[in-house]
Write a protein that holds these residues in place. Structure first.
Motif, PDB file in Angstrom:
ATOM      1  N   ARG A 137      -1.513   3.968   8.486  1.00 42.52           N
ATOM      2  CA  ARG A 137      -2.409   4.965   9.481  1.00 42.52           C
ATOM      3  C   ARG A 137      -1.290   6.206  10.069  1.00 42.52           C
ATOM      4  N   GLY A 180      -3.666  -4.610   3.026  1.00 40.50           N
ATOM      5  CA  GLY A 180      -3.045  -3.845   4.953  1.00 40.50           C
ATOM      6  C   GLY A 180      -3.585  -2.621   4.769  1.00 40.50           C
ATOM      7  N   CYS A 181      -3.289  -2.030   6.065  1.00 38.85           N
ATOM      8  CA  CYS A 181      -3.475  -0.230   6.180  1.00 38.85           C
ATOM      9  C   CYS A 181      -2.229   0.624   6.656  1.00 38.85           C
ATOM     10  N   THR A 211      -5.631   7.411   6.723  1.00 37.50           N
ATOM     11  CA  THR A 211      -5.976   6.124   6.469  1.00 37.50           C
ATOM     12  C   THR A 211      -5.721   5.413   5.168  1.00 37.50           C
ATOM     13  N   THR A 212      -5.166   4.990   4.094  1.00 41.71           N
ATOM     14  CA  THR A 212      -4.619   4.097   2.798  1.00 41.71           C
ATOM     15  C   THR A 212      -4.644   2.325   3.594  1.00 41.71           C
ATOM     16  N   GLU A 213      -5.706   2.255   2.455  1.00 43.14           N
ATOM     17  CA  GLU A 213      -5.960   0.260   2.615  1.00 43.14           C
ATOM     18  C   GLU A 213      -6.045  -0.022   1.267  1.00 43.14           C
ATOM     19  N   VAL A 221       1.358  -0.926   0.145  1.00 47.50           N
ATOM     20  CA  VAL A 221       0.188   0.016   0.232  1.00 47.50           C
ATOM     21  C   VAL A 221       0.547   1.286   0.014  1.00 47.50           C
ATOM     22  N   THR A 269      -7.541  -4.126   0.262  1.00 46.08           N
ATOM     23  CA  THR A 269      -7.748  -4.800   0.901  1.00 46.08           C
ATOM     24  C   THR A 269      -7.043  -6.397   0.537  1.00 46.08           C
TER      25      THR A 269
END
Ligand code: ZN
Length: 275
Positions: A268, A265-266, A258-260, A147, A262
């Motif tokens: 923050r 992951g993510c 917040t960048t996610e 990500v 599917t």
């Protein structure tokens, strides 16, 4: 496999992330691991651990890629909604290794910009040296996905036709938390990419809408330069950026970005003022 570069009390360490925690591998970071042609089997060795997941501090998965490419105008729906023609060729620009930040690092807003904007993006991590690879063979050169947020200082980006100065602020590009190999993903060609600010959804798209997909981008870039293990290609952002809103919205100190994606992951990242 899910791999990461962790910050430990003894410095950086490559790790494999399992459900029970992190298993440390005998490499300083994923840059060092990916440089080995046998990195997949090296990464599968048992390692030392596990370190519990809750206490892990993630560095960017790769910390000093030799090249970082980014793509502009690459989501069909966003290009068409902006009234543009679909481009014939990818719009490329570059970043530097010191642009990267970890998945939970503070995003330090520089005092020189009042228009700091978000761009959630799927990032490709190269796993094998390649030159002039065909799109049909390019997947073998991809180590995995992660990500990214191509945070952009719009007031600097649009000073000139070339965007570099608005895209290359130090520490402005969250990346991570993990390198996820494609076999971990149910459908690596159709991942959901989202971005939120303080929990409010700002971007929501799927990577099947990419005009130039990962294999095509690896093939295209490798036509003019040798891609090395650890090199990055950020594949572009969908609609919903702050500068395209009415009224425009930009990141402020205290905001949580917040960048996610599917399955990946993510990130923050808390926005802070530069002291
Ligand atoms: Zn971008």
């Amino acid at each position: 496999m899910r791999l990461a570069t962790l910050r430990t009390p003894n410095g950086q360490r490559a790790a494999r992330i399992e459900p029970d925690g992190a298993w440390l591998l005998p490499y300083e970071n994923l840059d060092e691991l990916l440089a080995r042609s046998d990195w997949r089997s090296e990464a599968s060795q048992p390692g030392t651990g596990p370190l519990p997941g809750a206490g892990l501090v993630y560095a960017p998965p790769v910390t000093r890629p030799s090249k970082i490419f980014c793509v502009g105008h690459n989501y069909r729906s966003h290009i068409l909604e902006m009234g543009r023609e679909l481009p014939q060729h990818p719009t490329l620009f570059a970043k530097f290794a010191n642009c990267l930040a970890g998945a939970s690092d503070d995003l330090v807003l520089p005092p020189e910009s009042v228009e700091v904007d978000w761009e959630a993006e799927l990032a490709i991590i190269v796993g094998r040296r390649c030159r002039r690879i065909q799109a049909g063979a390019a997947q073998a050169a991809i180590a995995g996905f992660t990500v990214a947020n191509d945070v952009s200082m719009r007031d600097w980006q649009w000073r000139t036709p070339q965007w570099l100065q608005g895209k290359a602020f130090e520490g402005s590009t969250p990346l991570g938390p993990e390198l996820v190999t494609l076999d971990e993903l149910d459908n690596p060609d159709d991942l959901r990419v989202t971005c939120a600010v303080n929990g409010k959804p700002m971007q929501d798209a799927r990577t099947r809408d990419l005009l130039f997909g990962p294999n095509q981008l690896v093939a295209y870039v490798s036509t003019f330069t040798t891609l090395e293990p650890g090199d990055l290609i950020l594949t572009g952002t969908p609609g919903g950026v702050g500068a395209a809103r009415d009224p425009k919205v930009f990141l402020q100190p205290g905001d949580l970005l917040t960048t996610e994606i599917t399955g990946l992951g993510c990130c923050r990242n808390q926005c802070t003022e530069e002291r």
